[in-house]
Write an enzyme that holds these catalytic residues in place. Structure first.
Site, PDB file in Angstrom:
ATOM      1  N   LYS A   8      69.653  34.555  26.262  1.00  0.00           N
ATOM      2  CA  LYS A   8      70.101  34.783  24.891  1.00  0.00           C
ATOM      3  C   LYS A   8      71.555  34.347  24.764  1.00  0.00           C
ATOM      4  CE  LYS A   8      70.190  38.541  21.454  1.00  0.00           C
ATOM      5  NZ  LYS A   8      69.865  39.970  21.258  1.00  0.00           N
ATOM      6  N   SER A  85      67.536  40.685  17.020  1.00  0.00           N
ATOM      7  CA  SER A  85      68.360  39.502  17.203  1.00  0.00           C
ATOM      8  C   SER A  85      67.899  38.598  18.355  1.00  0.00           C
ATOM      9  CB  SER A  85      69.806  39.937  17.467  1.00  0.00           C
ATOM     10  OG  SER A  85      69.896  40.718  18.666  1.00  0.00           O
ATOM     11  N   SER A 109      66.287  44.943  18.835  1.00  0.00           N
ATOM     12  CA  SER A 109      66.501  43.498  18.912  1.00  0.00           C
ATOM     13  C   SER A 109      65.596  42.756  19.888  1.00  0.00           C
ATOM     14  CB  SER A 109      67.969  43.208  19.284  1.00  0.00           C
ATOM     15  OG  SER A 109      68.807  43.496  18.188  1.00  0.00           O
TER      16      SER A 109
END
Length: 211
Positions: A8, A85, A109
């Site tokens: 990420k 996210s 997330s």
């Protein structure tokens, strides 16, 4: 045996851009000086990290859109979002690019994008996986973890990357001997079986989860 993984964009990867999905940070050209602990442990477990996945600015909203990365779309239906996210992470697994994608979860997330993309998403207990080395508790509730296609894969990767690091402020109780991948499942009245360790992650890569 090695396999592919993604990181990420909110987690540092040495030598790569580290802009947190923020256009202002990107313009200033921030580059990561070292790997995040979870990134380093994935590499130690035999993963080849092939790239970064998109996230919203600082991971603050539940869609993966930013001025840095543009709009991330759901591989199942490109007219809808994969969530956020960790939407880029979930999209990369759902699209078949990688079997494992590192993400992070504070308020859903990982769990929301995993649900949107028909994947397995787990938020471990705070401290189960070190968020170091940069201010490990900066959010107070956000933890690194992974998105996969199967529960046994998530269990095996968690065994490989769990554990504290210098600077952490404690953590949960240790996992049982053998880690999550060795936990038996089923009821006491039925035959019990073990979650097998996937062939792509060596048993020697299992770590103690004691911080």
């Amino acid at each position: 045996m090695t396999t592919l993984a993604t990181m990420k964009s909110l987690s540092d990867s040495e030598g790569d851009p580290a802009n947190f999905g923020c256009a202002w940070v990107a313009r200033h050209g921030r580059i990561a000086r070292e790997d995040a602990v979870v990134n380093r442990r994935l590499k130690e477990a035999g993963f080849i990290v092939v790239g970064q996945t998109s996230a919203p600015e600082f991971g603050l909203v539940s869609v993966s859109e930013s001025l840095v990365h543009g709009v991330t779309r759901n591989p199942w239906r490109t007219d809808v979002t994969p969530g956020g996210s960790s939407g880029g992470a979930s999209a990369s697994v759902a699209a078949g690019m990688v079997p494992v994608a590192q993400g992070g979860d504070g308020g859903g997330s990982i769990r929301m994008p995993a649900a949107f993309c028909h994947l397995v998403g787990l938020k471990p207990s705070l401290g189960r996986i070190s968020a170091g080395p940069a201010r490990p508790d900066r959010w107070g509730h956000s933890v690194p973890a992974v998105v996969t296609r199967a529960v046994r894969d998530t269990a095996a990767v968690l065994d490989a990357v769990s554990g504290g690091a210098p600077g952490d402020r404690g953590g949960p109780a240790p996992l049982p001997p053998g880690g999550l991948a060795a936990i038996s499942i089923g009821s006491a009245t039925r035959s019990r079986r073990l979650i097998p360790l996937p062939c792509w992650i060596p048993a020697a890569s299992r770590r103690s989860s004691t911080p």
